[in-house]
Write a protein that holds these residues in place. Structure first.
Motif, mmCIF file in Angstrom:
data_model
loop_
_atom_site.group_PDB
_atom_site.id
_atom_site.type_symbol
_atom_site.label_atom_id
_atom_site.label_comp_id
_atom_site.label_asym_id
_atom_site.label_seq_id
_atom_site.Cartn_x
_atom_site.Cartn_y
_atom_site.Cartn_z
ATOM 1 N N VAL A 1 11.112 -48.239 -84.198
ATOM 2 C CA VAL A 1 10.276 -49.410 -84.470
ATOM 3 C C VAL A 1 9.465 -49.775 -83.223
ATOM 4 C CG1 VAL A 1 10.286 -51.865 -85.030
ATOM 5 C CG2 VAL A 1 11.813 -50.304 -86.260
ATOM 6 N N VAL A 2 10.138 -49.764 -82.056
ATOM 7 C CA VAL A 2 9.453 -50.081 -80.795
ATOM 8 C C VAL A 2 8.343 -49.075 -80.516
ATOM 9 C CG1 VAL A 2 9.729 -50.262 -78.297
ATOM 10 C CG2 VAL A 2 11.440 -51.270 -79.827
ATOM 11 N N GLU A 3 8.593 -47.811 -80.834
ATOM 12 C CA GLU A 3 7.558 -46.788 -80.648
ATOM 13 C C GLU A 3 6.323 -47.090 -81.492
ATOM 14 O OE1 GLU A 3 9.514 -43.175 -81.624
ATOM 15 O OE2 GLU A 3 10.483 -42.942 -79.661
ATOM 16 N N GLY A 4 6.543 -47.656 -82.681
ATOM 17 C CA GLY A 4 5.415 -48.041 -83.518
ATOM 18 C C GLY A 4 4.571 -49.125 -82.864
ATOM 19 N N PHE A 5 5.243 -50.125 -82.275
ATOM 20 C CA PHE A 5 4.519 -51.186 -81.567
ATOM 21 C C PHE A 5 3.807 -50.619 -80.322
ATOM 22 C CE2 PHE A 5 7.319 -54.017 -84.001
ATOM 23 C CZ PHE A 5 6.427 -55.026 -84.350
ATOM 24 N N THR A 6 4.472 -49.680 -79.649
ATOM 25 C CA THR A 6 3.854 -49.067 -78.465
ATOM 26 C C THR A 6 2.595 -48.300 -78.844
ATOM 27 O OG1 THR A 6 6.034 -48.853 -77.428
ATOM 28 C CG2 THR A 6 4.254 -47.503 -76.531
ATOM 29 N N TYR A 7 2.677 -47.557 -79.926
ATOM 30 C CA TYR A 7 1.496 -46.839 -80.418
ATOM 31 C C TYR A 7 0.375 -47.815 -80.752
ATOM 32 C CZ TYR A 7 -1.429 -44.025 -83.554
ATOM 33 O OH TYR A 7 -2.488 -43.401 -84.158
ATOM 34 N N LEU A 8 0.731 -48.912 -81.408
ATOM 35 C CA LEU A 8 -0.268 -49.904 -81.803
ATOM 36 C C LEU A 8 -0.934 -50.518 -80.576
ATOM 37 C CD1 LEU A 8 -1.573 -51.529 -84.115
ATOM 38 C CD2 LEU A 8 0.331 -53.137 -83.938
ATOM 39 N N ARG A 9 -0.169 -50.761 -79.534
ATOM 40 C CA ARG A 9 -0.720 -51.365 -78.317
ATOM 41 C C ARG A 9 -1.796 -50.489 -77.690
ATOM 42 N NH1 ARG A 9 3.593 -52.578 -73.788
ATOM 43 N NH2 ARG A 9 3.468 -50.297 -73.656
ATOM 44 N N GLN B 1 -3.889 -48.692 -79.373
ATOM 45 C CA GLN B 1 -4.978 -48.531 -80.350
ATOM 46 C C GLN B 1 -5.644 -49.892 -80.560
ATOM 47 O OE1 GLN B 1 -5.789 -45.542 -81.760
ATOM 48 N NE2 GLN B 1 -4.188 -44.526 -80.590
ATOM 49 N N PRO B 2 -6.607 -50.262 -79.720
ATOM 50 C CA PRO B 2 -7.189 -51.615 -79.791
ATOM 51 C C PRO B 2 -7.825 -51.941 -81.134
ATOM 52 C CG PRO B 2 -8.481 -50.184 -78.340
ATOM 53 C CD PRO B 2 -7.204 -49.461 -78.627
ATOM 54 N N VAL B 3 -8.405 -50.954 -81.781
ATOM 55 C CA VAL B 3 -9.040 -51.216 -83.076
ATOM 56 C C VAL B 3 -7.985 -51.602 -84.115
ATOM 57 C CG1 VAL B 3 -10.290 -50.161 -85.007
ATOM 58 C CG2 VAL B 3 -11.063 -49.779 -82.659
ATOM 59 N N LEU B 4 -6.891 -50.836 -84.150
ATOM 60 C CA LEU B 4 -5.829 -51.152 -85.108
ATOM 61 C C LEU B 4 -5.149 -52.471 -84.750
ATOM 62 C CD1 LEU B 4 -4.189 -47.652 -85.669
ATOM 63 C CD2 LEU B 4 -5.989 -48.772 -86.985
ATOM 64 N N MET B 5 -4.940 -52.696 -83.448
ATOM 65 C CA MET B 5 -4.348 -53.959 -83.024
ATOM 66 C C MET B 5 -5.195 -55.142 -83.480
ATOM 67 S SD MET B 5 -1.973 -55.627 -81.297
ATOM 68 C CE MET B 5 -1.196 -54.640 -80.012
ATOM 69 N N MET B 6 -6.509 -55.032 -83.342
ATOM 70 C CA MET B 6 -7.390 -56.120 -83.733
ATOM 71 C C MET B 6 -7.392 -56.353 -85.231
ATOM 72 S SD MET B 6 -8.613 -57.804 -81.309
ATOM 73 C CE MET B 6 -9.805 -58.681 -82.305
ATOM 74 N N SER B 7 -7.121 -55.309 -86.018
ATOM 75 C CA SER B 7 -7.053 -55.512 -87.472
ATOM 76 C C SER B 7 -5.923 -56.466 -87.831
ATOM 77 C CB SER B 7 -6.876 -54.164 -88.185
ATOM 78 O OG SER B 7 -5.570 -53.636 -87.999
ATOM 79 N N PHE B 8 -4.838 -56.458 -87.035
ATOM 80 C CA PHE B 8 -3.746 -57.407 -87.226
ATOM 81 C C PHE B 8 -4.107 -58.781 -86.665
ATOM 82 C CE2 PHE B 8 -1.356 -53.340 -87.149
ATOM 83 C CZ PHE B 8 -0.763 -53.430 -88.402
ATOM 84 N N VAL B 9 -4.726 -58.793 -85.488
ATOM 85 C CA VAL B 9 -5.037 -60.061 -84.830
ATOM 86 C C VAL B 9 -5.971 -60.914 -85.671
ATOM 87 C CG1 VAL B 9 -6.192 -61.114 -82.844
ATOM 88 C CG2 VAL B 9 -4.602 -59.205 -82.502
ATOM 89 N N ALA C 1 -7.096 -44.404 -89.717
ATOM 90 C CA ALA C 1 -7.170 -44.226 -88.263
ATOM 91 C C ALA C 1 -5.832 -43.862 -87.637
ATOM 92 C CB ALA C 1 -7.726 -45.496 -87.608
ATOM 93 N N ALA C 2 -4.729 -44.239 -88.293
ATOM 94 C CA ALA C 2 -3.408 -43.942 -87.735
ATOM 95 C C ALA C 2 -2.986 -42.521 -88.115
ATOM 96 C CB ALA C 2 -2.381 -44.942 -88.251
ATOM 97 N N GLY D 1 3.853 -45.014 -91.375
ATOM 98 C CA GLY D 1 4.830 -45.864 -92.060
ATOM 99 C C GLY D 1 5.191 -47.090 -91.240
ATOM 100 N N ARG D 2 5.401 -46.893 -89.918
ATOM 101 C CA ARG D 2 5.771 -48.018 -89.062
ATOM 102 C C ARG D 2 4.633 -49.041 -88.957
ATOM 103 N NH1 ARG D 2 8.093 -44.128 -84.457
ATOM 104 N NH2 ARG D 2 6.787 -42.706 -85.680
ATOM 105 N N LEU D 3 3.405 -48.554 -88.900
ATOM 106 C CA LEU D 3 2.271 -49.487 -88.851
ATOM 107 C C LEU D 3 2.138 -50.247 -90.164
ATOM 108 C CD1 LEU D 3 -0.506 -47.562 -86.886
ATOM 109 C CD2 LEU D 3 1.327 -49.040 -86.053
ATOM 110 N N GLN D 4 2.422 -49.594 -91.276
ATOM 111 C CA GLN D 4 2.391 -50.303 -92.561
ATOM 112 C C GLN D 4 3.509 -51.334 -92.634
ATOM 113 O OE1 GLN D 4 0.138 -50.310 -94.888
ATOM 114 N NE2 GLN D 4 -1.119 -48.734 -93.912
ATOM 115 N N GLY D 5 4.634 -51.053 -91.998
ATOM 116 C CA GLY D 5 5.704 -52.054 -91.932
ATOM 117 C C GLY D 5 5.259 -53.293 -91.177
#
Length: 431
Positions: free
Chosen positions: A214-222, A224-232, A356-357, A363-367
Motif C-alpha cells: 500500500v505504501v509503495e502505491g502512495f510512493t508511486y503516486l508521489r 506522478q504529479p499529474v496523477l497526484m493532482m487528479s486526487f487533489v 497513465a498508471a 489496483g493500488r491507485l484505484q484503491g
C-alpha cells in the motif's frame, strides 16, 4: 443526425462483449444495491427510533471502505483480478442474503445489522478498485472517458431510481424483500465476472498485498504529479463544494418549511444525481477531448460556480418570501449543472488514472481513488455543517463554491503539468 450522435453518450465501449456484460449487469445491480442503502438506515431507525444509531452507518461504512479499499487495491496488483472479482461478488451476495435472513427472522439487534453492513462495505472496498483496474485491459485508452461516463450514468441513475423504488416497496412488502431483491440482482454481476478472461498483472507483480505494498502505491503516486493532482482537485471540489449536509435545513427554512421532508427536500437530494445522469446521456463529447487536464480544471470550476449560484439562490429565498418558489427552481438547476460538471470531471480523472498508471500499480491507485471519492463528501458533511452553524446555510454553500474555484485555480498554477496533460488520439472518423 450525425451532430446528434456526436452529442449523446459514446456507446462504442459497449462493442466489447466483456464490458457490455458488466455494464448491463450493473443496471440491475446498482438499483438492487440502492435498495439496501435505503433499507439499512430504515431498519435501524425502525428498531431504535434514534438518528444517532442511524448516523453510526457512516462510521461502520467508511472505516472498512477505507481500510479494504486500500488493501483491495494492493490485492488487485498481486492476484488475478478476475478471481478477486468473483470472490468479492460472491461475498456481496452472501452478505446481502444475510441481510435478508436477519430481517425475515425479525432481528432487532442494531449491532448485528451494523456488523453486516461493515462486512458488506469491506467486500465492496476490495471489489471496486479491482473492477476499475480491469477497465483498461478491456477498453482502448481513447475510449476510457466514454466507458467511465457510461458506468457513472448507470450508477447515478440507480441513485435516483433505487430510493424511489424502495420508498414504494417498503410499506407494501417490508424490508426483507428489498434485501432479497439486492441478493438476486447481484447474480447478474456474478455471471458477468465469471465470463471475463483471466486478468493476471502485466509487469512487475508486488510481492505481497500488505502494508508495504500500500505504501509503495502512495510512493508511486508521489512521483506522478499529474496523477497526484487528479486526487487533489477532487478533494478540493468535494470537501469545499458538496453542500448535501445542508439540504434538510435549507428545505425546511429556506423553501417549503417542512421539517419532515417534502418536495423541496426530495428535489434537492435528487438534483445532483439527476445532473450526473443528464451529463452522462449527453457525454459524447468526452471522447473527443484530448486536453484532459484542462477539461478537469474547467469542469471543477463550473462545479464551484454552480455551488456559488446555489448558495445565492438559497440566500435570496431566505430573504424574500415572494421569491421562494423561483429560487427553489434556480437552486435545483444549479445543482443539476454541478452534477453534470462533476460527472464529466470524474470521467476524465478516472480515464487519466487508468491510462497513465502502469498496470502493476493500477489496483493500488484505484484503491486510493475509492477512498478519496468516498471520504471527500463525508468530510464535506462535517465542514458544511460546522460552517452553517456559524454563518448560515447560504453563506456556507456559496462560500464553499468560492473556495472550490480559488483552490482549483491555485492548484492549476502550482502544477501546470496537470493543465498541460493531453492524450494522443487516433483518428476517430473511421471508427
Amino acid at each position: 443526425m450525425s451532430r446528434l450522435r456526436g452529442l449523446v453518450a459514446d456507446t462504442r465501449p459497449l462493442a466489447n462483449e466483456h464490458f457490455r456484460r458488466l455494464w448491463v449487469a450493473n443496471i440491475v445491480t446498482v438499483i438492487g444495491a440502492q435498495l439496501t442503502v435505503v433499507a439499512v438506515p430504515a431498519q435501524i431507525y425502525a428498531d431504535t427510533g434514534s438518528s444517532a444509531y442511524v448516523g453510526l452507518t457512516g462510521v461502520f461504512g467508511l472505516v472498512p471502505l477505507v481500510v479494504f479499499g486500500l488493501w483491495g487495491g494492493a490485492l488487485a496488483d498481486v492476484f488475478d483480478r478476475r478471481t478477486i472479482l468473483i470472490c468479492t461478488t460472491i461475498g456481496l451476495i452472501v452478505t446481502s442474503g444475510l441481510f435478508w435472513a436477519q430481517a425475515a427472522a425479525g432481528n432487532t439487534n442494531v449491532w448485528v445489522l451494523l456488523s453486516l453492513f461493515s462486512v458488506q462495505q469491506a467486500f465492496f472496498g476490495v471489489n471496486q478498485p479491482t473492477r476499475s483496474a480491469v477497465l483498461p485491459r478491456l477498453i482502448e485508452p481513447e475510449l476510457l472517458p466514454a466507458a467511465n461516463s457510461l458506468n457513472m450514468t448507470v450508477f447515478m441513475a440507480g441513485g435516483i431510481a433505487g430510493p424511489l423504488v424502495a420508498g414504494a416497496l417498503i410499506p407494501v412488502f417490508g424490508l426483507e424483500w428489498l434485501y432479497l431483491i439486492d441478493t438476486l440482482t447481484l447474480l447478474a454481476t456474478l455471471s458477468a465476472v465469471v465470463r471475463l478472461p483471466r486478468l493476471p498483472i502485466e509487469g512487475v507483480v508486488a510481492k505481497a498485498p500488505g502494508l508495504r505494498s500500500v505504501v509503495e502505491g502512495f510512493t508511486y503516486l508521489r512521483g506522478q504529479p499529474v496523477l497526484m493532482m487528479s486526487f487533489v482537485v477532487d478533494i478540493i471540489a468535494m470537501v469545499f463544494g458538496m453542500p448535501r449536509a445542508l439540504f434538510p435545513e435549507i428545505a425546511d427554512k429556506s423553501f417549503d418549511g417542512n421539517p419532515e421532508g417534502g418536495l423541496a427536500f426530495a428535489v434537492l437530494f435528487a438534483a445532483i444525481p439527476a445532473g450526473s445522469v443528464i451529463g452522462g446521456v449527453f457525454s459524447g463529447w468526452v471522447s473527443r477531448v484530448s486536453a484532459q487536464g484542462r477539461a478537469v480544471i474547467a469542469c471543477i470550476v463550473v462545479w464551484g460556480v454552480a455551488m456559488v449560484g446555489f448558495g445565492v439562490a438559497v440566500g435570496l429565498a431566505g430573504e424574500y418570501d415572494a421569491l421562494r418558489h423561483t429560487m427553489l427552481v434556480v437552486a435545483v438547476l444549479m445543482l443539476v449543472v454541478g452534477g453534470a460538471a462533476d460527472m464529466a470531471s470524474a470521467a476524465f480523472r478516472s480515464a487519466m488514472l487508468q491510462a497513465a498508471a502502469s498496470d502493476e500499480v493500477r489496483g493500488r491507485l484505484q484503491g486510493i481513488f475509492i477512498v478519496v471519492v468516498a471520504g471527500g463528501p463525508r468530510i464535506a458533511d462535517v465542514a458544511h455543517g460546522a460552517a452553517a452553524a456559524s454563518v448560515g446555510t447560504a453563506a456556507a454553500a456559496a462560500g464553499g463554491g468560492v473556495l472550490v474555484v480559488v483552490g482549483t485555480v491555485v492548484a492549476a498554477l502550482v502544477v501546470p503539468s496537470f493543465v498541460r496533460y493531453r492524450v494522443t488520439r487516433p483518428a476517430v472518423g473511421k471508427a
